[in-house]
Write an enzyme that holds these catalytic residues in place. Structure first.
Site, PDB file in Angstrom:
ATOM      1  N   LYS A  22       0.836  -1.214   0.000  1.00 11.33           N
ATOM      2  CA  LYS A  22       0.000   0.000   0.000  1.00 11.33           C
ATOM      3  C   LYS A  22       0.862   1.252   0.000  1.00 11.33           C
ATOM      4  O   LYS A  22       0.640   2.172  -0.788  1.00 11.33           O
ATOM      5  CB  LYS A  22      -0.900   0.010   1.240  1.00 11.33           C
ATOM      6  CG  LYS A  22      -1.591   1.338   1.493  1.00 11.33           C
ATOM      7  CD  LYS A  22      -2.448   1.316   2.721  1.00 11.33           C
ATOM      8  CE  LYS A  22      -1.766   1.764   3.990  1.00 11.33           C
ATOM      9  NZ  LYS A  22      -1.519   3.223   4.090  1.00 11.33           N
ATOM     10  N   ASN A  23       1.846   1.282   0.890  1.00  2.30           N
ATOM     11  CA  ASN A  23       2.614   2.527   1.052  1.00  2.30           C
ATOM     12  C   ASN A  23       3.583   2.782  -0.097  1.00  2.30           C
ATOM     13  O   ASN A  23       4.124   3.878  -0.204  1.00  2.30           O
ATOM     14  CB  ASN A  23       3.352   2.538   2.395  1.00  2.30           C
ATOM     15  CG  ASN A  23       2.413   2.797   3.554  1.00  2.30           C
ATOM     16  OD1 ASN A  23       1.234   3.068   3.342  1.00  2.30           O
ATOM     17  ND2 ASN A  23       2.928   2.713   4.766  1.00  2.30           N
ATOM     18  N   CYS A 117      -5.240  13.131  13.239  1.00  4.87           N
ATOM     19  CA  CYS A 117      -5.045  11.715  12.947  1.00  4.87           C
ATOM     20  C   CYS A 117      -5.038  10.950  14.258  1.00  4.87           C
ATOM     21  O   CYS A 117      -4.515  11.445  15.264  1.00  4.87           O
ATOM     22  CB  CYS A 117      -3.710  11.575  12.228  1.00  4.87           C
ATOM     23  SG  CYS A 117      -3.219   9.893  12.002  1.00  4.87           S
ATOM     24  N   ARG A 122       0.754  14.775  13.244  1.00  8.03           N
ATOM     25  CA  ARG A 122       1.442  14.440  11.991  1.00  8.03           C
ATOM     26  C   ARG A 122       1.557  15.678  11.107  1.00  8.03           C
ATOM     27  O   ARG A 122       0.793  15.856  10.162  1.00  8.03           O
ATOM     28  CB  ARG A 122       0.714  13.310  11.259  1.00  8.03           C
ATOM     29  CG  ARG A 122       0.797  12.008  12.020  1.00  8.03           C
ATOM     30  CD  ARG A 122       0.052  10.908  11.325  1.00  8.03           C
ATOM     31  NE  ARG A 122       0.767  10.336  10.216  1.00  8.03           N
ATOM     32  CZ  ARG A 122       0.308   9.337   9.476  1.00  8.03           C
ATOM     33  NH1 ARG A 122      -0.865   8.821   9.750  1.00  8.03           N
ATOM     34  NH2 ARG A 122       1.014   8.848   8.472  1.00  8.03           N
ATOM     35  N   ASP A 308       4.339   0.784  11.986  1.00  7.42           N
ATOM     36  CA  ASP A 308       3.083   0.211  11.501  1.00  7.42           C
ATOM     37  C   ASP A 308       2.848  -1.225  11.980  1.00  7.42           C
ATOM     38  O   ASP A 308       1.787  -1.799  11.685  1.00  7.42           O
ATOM     39  CB  ASP A 308       3.023   0.269   9.958  1.00  7.42           C
ATOM     40  CG  ASP A 308       2.777   1.683   9.460  1.00  7.42           C
ATOM     41  OD1 ASP A 308       2.471   2.565  10.281  1.00  7.42           O
ATOM     42  OD2 ASP A 308       2.899   1.913   8.241  1.00  7.42           O
ATOM     43  N   ARG A 400      -8.855  -0.218   4.753  1.00  6.55           N
ATOM     44  CA  ARG A 400      -8.062   0.815   4.097  1.00  6.55           C
ATOM     45  C   ARG A 400      -6.704   0.265   3.681  1.00  6.55           C
ATOM     46  O   ARG A 400      -6.130   0.711   2.684  1.00  6.55           O
ATOM     47  CB  ARG A 400      -7.831   1.988   5.062  1.00  6.55           C
ATOM     48  CG  ARG A 400      -9.010   2.905   5.242  1.00  6.55           C
ATOM     49  CD  ARG A 400      -8.589   4.123   6.021  1.00  6.55           C
ATOM     50  NE  ARG A 400      -7.253   4.516   5.607  1.00  6.55           N
ATOM     51  CZ  ARG A 400      -6.296   4.972   6.417  1.00  6.55           C
ATOM     52  NH1 ARG A 400      -6.532   5.130   7.691  1.00  6.55           N
ATOM     53  NH2 ARG A 400      -5.116   5.290   5.952  1.00  6.55           N
TER      54      ARG A 400
HETATM   55  C1  UD1 Z   1       4.336   7.089   6.373  1.00 10.73           C
HETATM   56  C2  UD1 Z   1       3.447   5.887   6.173  1.00 10.73           C
HETATM   57  C3  UD1 Z   1       2.904   5.419   7.503  1.00 10.73           C
HETATM   58  C4  UD1 Z   1       4.033   5.170   8.483  1.00 10.73           C
HETATM   59  C5  UD1 Z   1       4.959   6.371   8.563  1.00 10.73           C
HETATM   60  C6  UD1 Z   1       6.213   6.089   9.372  1.00 10.73           C
HETATM   61  C7  UD1 Z   1       2.532   6.153   3.947  1.00 10.73           C
HETATM   62  C8  UD1 Z   1       1.348   6.459   3.106  1.00 10.73           C
HETATM   63  N1  UD1 Z   1       2.360   6.256   5.271  1.00 10.73           N
HETATM   64  O1  UD1 Z   1       3.536   8.134   6.922  1.00 10.73           O
HETATM   65  O2  UD1 Z   1       2.168   4.217   7.287  1.00 10.73           O
HETATM   66  O3  UD1 Z   1       3.506   4.905   9.766  1.00 10.73           O
HETATM   67  O4  UD1 Z   1       5.400   6.758   7.253  1.00 10.73           O
HETATM   68  O5  UD1 Z   1       6.919   5.023   8.846  1.00 10.73           O
HETATM   69  O6  UD1 Z   1       3.581   5.800   3.458  1.00 10.73           O
HETATM   70  N2  UD1 Z   1       7.087  14.669  10.619  1.00 10.73           N
HETATM   71  C9  UD1 Z   1       7.349  16.005  10.857  1.00 10.73           C
HETATM   72  N3  UD1 Z   1       7.176  16.907   9.830  1.00 10.73           N
HETATM   73  C10 UD1 Z   1       6.755  16.527   8.592  1.00 10.73           C
HETATM   74  C11 UD1 Z   1       6.499  15.167   8.353  1.00 10.73           C
HETATM   75  C12 UD1 Z   1       6.660  14.263   9.395  1.00 10.73           C
HETATM   76  O7  UD1 Z   1       7.733  16.371  11.972  1.00 10.73           O
HETATM   77  O8  UD1 Z   1       6.615  17.381   7.719  1.00 10.73           O
HETATM   78  C13 UD1 Z   1       7.265  13.667  11.705  1.00 10.73           C
HETATM   79  C14 UD1 Z   1       5.982  12.897  12.016  1.00 10.73           C
HETATM   80  O9  UD1 Z   1       5.205  13.579  12.961  1.00 10.73           O
HETATM   81  C15 UD1 Z   1       6.539  11.591  12.544  1.00 10.73           C
HETATM   82  C16 UD1 Z   1       7.802  11.394  11.725  1.00 10.73           C
HETATM   83  O10 UD1 Z   1       8.144  12.672  11.213  1.00 10.73           O
HETATM   84  O11 UD1 Z   1       6.885  11.711  13.916  1.00 10.73           O
HETATM   85  C17 UD1 Z   1       7.664  10.430  10.592  1.00 10.73           C
HETATM   86  O12 UD1 Z   1       6.487  10.726   9.847  1.00 10.73           O
HETATM   87  P1  UD1 Z   1       6.390  10.437   8.285  1.00 10.73           P
HETATM   88  O13 UD1 Z   1       7.502   9.548   7.874  1.00 10.73           O
HETATM   89  O14 UD1 Z   1       6.238  11.729   7.568  1.00 10.73           O
HETATM   90  O15 UD1 Z   1       5.033   9.644   8.185  1.00 10.73           O
HETATM   91  P2  UD1 Z   1       4.097   9.627   6.910  1.00 10.73           P
HETATM   92  O16 UD1 Z   1       4.922   9.836   5.703  1.00 10.73           O
HETATM   93  O17 UD1 Z   1       2.921  10.514   7.141  1.00 10.73           O
END
Ligand code: UD1
Length: 433
Positions: A22-23, A117, A122, A308, A400
């Site tokens: 999925k991801n 969320c 996030r 996850d 999902r």
């Molecule tokens: C993706 C995955 C999700 C997984 C996560 C972590 C998809 C669609 N989703 O989510 O299933 O649980 O990676 O492996 O691929 N952060 C910031 N600023 C940002 C972005 C993130 O501070 O702009 C922080 C987040 O709060 C979190 C960490 O960075 O603590 C990692 O988040 P991130 O890797 O961005 O998660 P997603 O990409 O949303």
């Protein structure tokens, strides 16, 4: 709302195949906006999230259609729309992955900011910082990110955040930089296999990218990308969930069609917890014949144990002979499942970004409510091991991200039944079924 009825106590045995990731599929589908010619994707799982993104893309002028053999054909038929609708995009955070591709290909993008969320805070500040560094003009207006860039220009961008790299942030910046003028260097980039897969897909379209799978990715912008036929990697999260299901039921199950190297830390943790793990070229067998050993688990960015599957680990360790600590370094508030697992007889106490799991001898079936995708999977696993009947409510969360989990577990001998499937995958009549 659908639910699962599970009669616990069956030891799983047999073989199931992993679905496509999925991801990986979601950012790859979003990046299809960049392609000038048709894209054919193999291995895209049939999931509610895939359907949602297909609808978002359709409104953005990209047709997405399943062929009879299950592949997904994507083609831009109208390159003018630039606005993703809140009503659709809010169903799934990954819709935000259209931002980078829209900006790069159509010079404008209006995309809803992801909202709250269930797994905690996030933010998307790093996505925005990265796109701004490429020269985009970004504003937040009425809950939308409004982005403009007549021309993106290569830059050096650090994407490492306080809690490690951002996965979809790396996807957004990488997908935008492939059409930027000059060279972009992303430092602190995510090294997750799903990002490598996105990069390989972009390369298949004609992008020039080095350093995939390392924290420094270098992108040399090109003028245009073509089309391609591409197979998405297997889903390591689904595979790990199924292997943990084998362990919690003290059974023996093989998950085939996966890439074992993507699960190295997970398999090491399963061994530490006392399971027997046999690795073949494209499959893994997990056998457990007793309660797990207490094991401390820390969810961390790749190659660490994925956040996850943190919830699923907690379900397994609930039955350990002793005390384990589960820590989540990626989402330190991702503990919604604790209270529901405790309702089934687990003994888990939250301590900041950790939870202390004191193993119990047995779980006892009951009614529980899923709060998010992976928490739902943890409740299903607990139900498989619990005495008597467990009803897991609100399994639309599970649909999902898991392709027919009930059927796969049923194939392994679990007694699991979908009670009401109105919202389930396969019954929505949507575009890409
Ligand atoms: C993706 C995955 C999700 C997984 C996560 C972590 C998809 C669609 N989703 O989510 O299933 O649980 O990676 O492996 O691929 N952060 C910031 N600023 C940002 C972005 C993130 O501070 O702009 C922080 C987040 O709060 C979190 C960490 O960075 O603590 C990692 O988040 P991130 O890797 O961005 O998660 P997603 O990409 O949303």
């Amino acid at each position: 709302m659908g639910s699962f009825r599970i009669i616990g106590g069956m030891r799983l045995s047999g073989t199931v195949r992993a679905s496509g990731s999925k991801n990986a599929a979601l950012p790859i589908m979003a990046a299809s906006i960049l392609a000038s010619e048709p894209v054919r994707l193999e291995g895209v799982p049939r999931l509610a999230d895939v359907d949602t993104l297909a609808l978002v893309l359709q409104e953005l002028g990209v047709a997405a259609e399943r062929t009879p053999d299950g592949n997904l054909l994507m083609e831009t038929i109208d390159p003018t729309p630039v606005r993703a609708r809140y009503g659709l995009a809010r169903r799934m955070r990954a819709s935000f992955c259209v931002l980078g591709p829209l900006l790069a290909r159509r010079a404008r993008a209006i995309v809803p900011l992801p909202g709250g969320c269930n797994i905690g805070d996030r933010p998307v500040d790093l996505h925005l910082k990265g796109l701004a560094a490429l020269g985009a003009d970004l504003r937040i207006e009425h809950g939308y990110v409004v982005a403009k860039a007549d021309r993106l220009t290569g830059a050096t961008i650090h994407l490492g955040g306080r809690r490690g790299p951002t996965v979809t942030g790396t996807a957004n910046v990488l997908s935008a930089a492939v059409l930027a003028e000059g060279t972009t260097t992303i430092t602190g980039a995510a090294v997750e296999p799903e990002i490598v897969d996105l990069g390989n897909f972009l390369r298949a379209l004609g992008a020039r990218i080095d350093g995939l799978g390392t924290h420094t990715i270098r992108i040399h912008g090109v003028g245009e990308l073509g089309g391609t036929s591409y197979r998405v990697i297997p889903d390591r999260i689904e595979a790990a969930t199924l292997l943990l299901a084998a362990a919690i039921t003290r059974g023996s199950a093989t998950v085939a069609g996966l890439i074992p190297a993507h699960l190295t830390e997970v398999l090491a943790a399963l061994r530490a917890a006392g399971a027997e793990v046999e690795v073949q070229a494209e499959s893994v067998t997990v056998t457990a014949d007793g309660p797990p050993r207490p094991t401390d688990i820390t969810a961390a960015p790749y190659p660490g144990v994925p956040t996850d599957i943190q919830a699923q680990w907690m379900a397994l360790l609930s039955l350990a002979r002793g005390r384990s600590t589960v820590t989540d370094r990626v989402f330190p508030n991702r503990f919604m499942h604790v209270a529901e697992l405790n309702r089934l007889g687990a003994c888990i106490q939250r301590r900041g970004a950790s939870a202390v799991v004191s193993g119990v001898e047995r779980l006892s079936g009951g009614s529980v409510t899923a709060s998010d995708l992976r928490a739902s999977a943890a409740l299903v696993l607990a139900g498989l091991a619990a005495a008597g009947q467990t009803i897991v409510h609100r399994i639309h969360h599970l649909d999902r991200g898991y392709e027919r989990l009930d059927r796969k577990l049923g194939q392994l001998g679990a007694e699991i039944e979908r009670v009401s499937a109105k919202t389930s995958c396969g019954n929505t009549g949507s575009l890409v079924q």
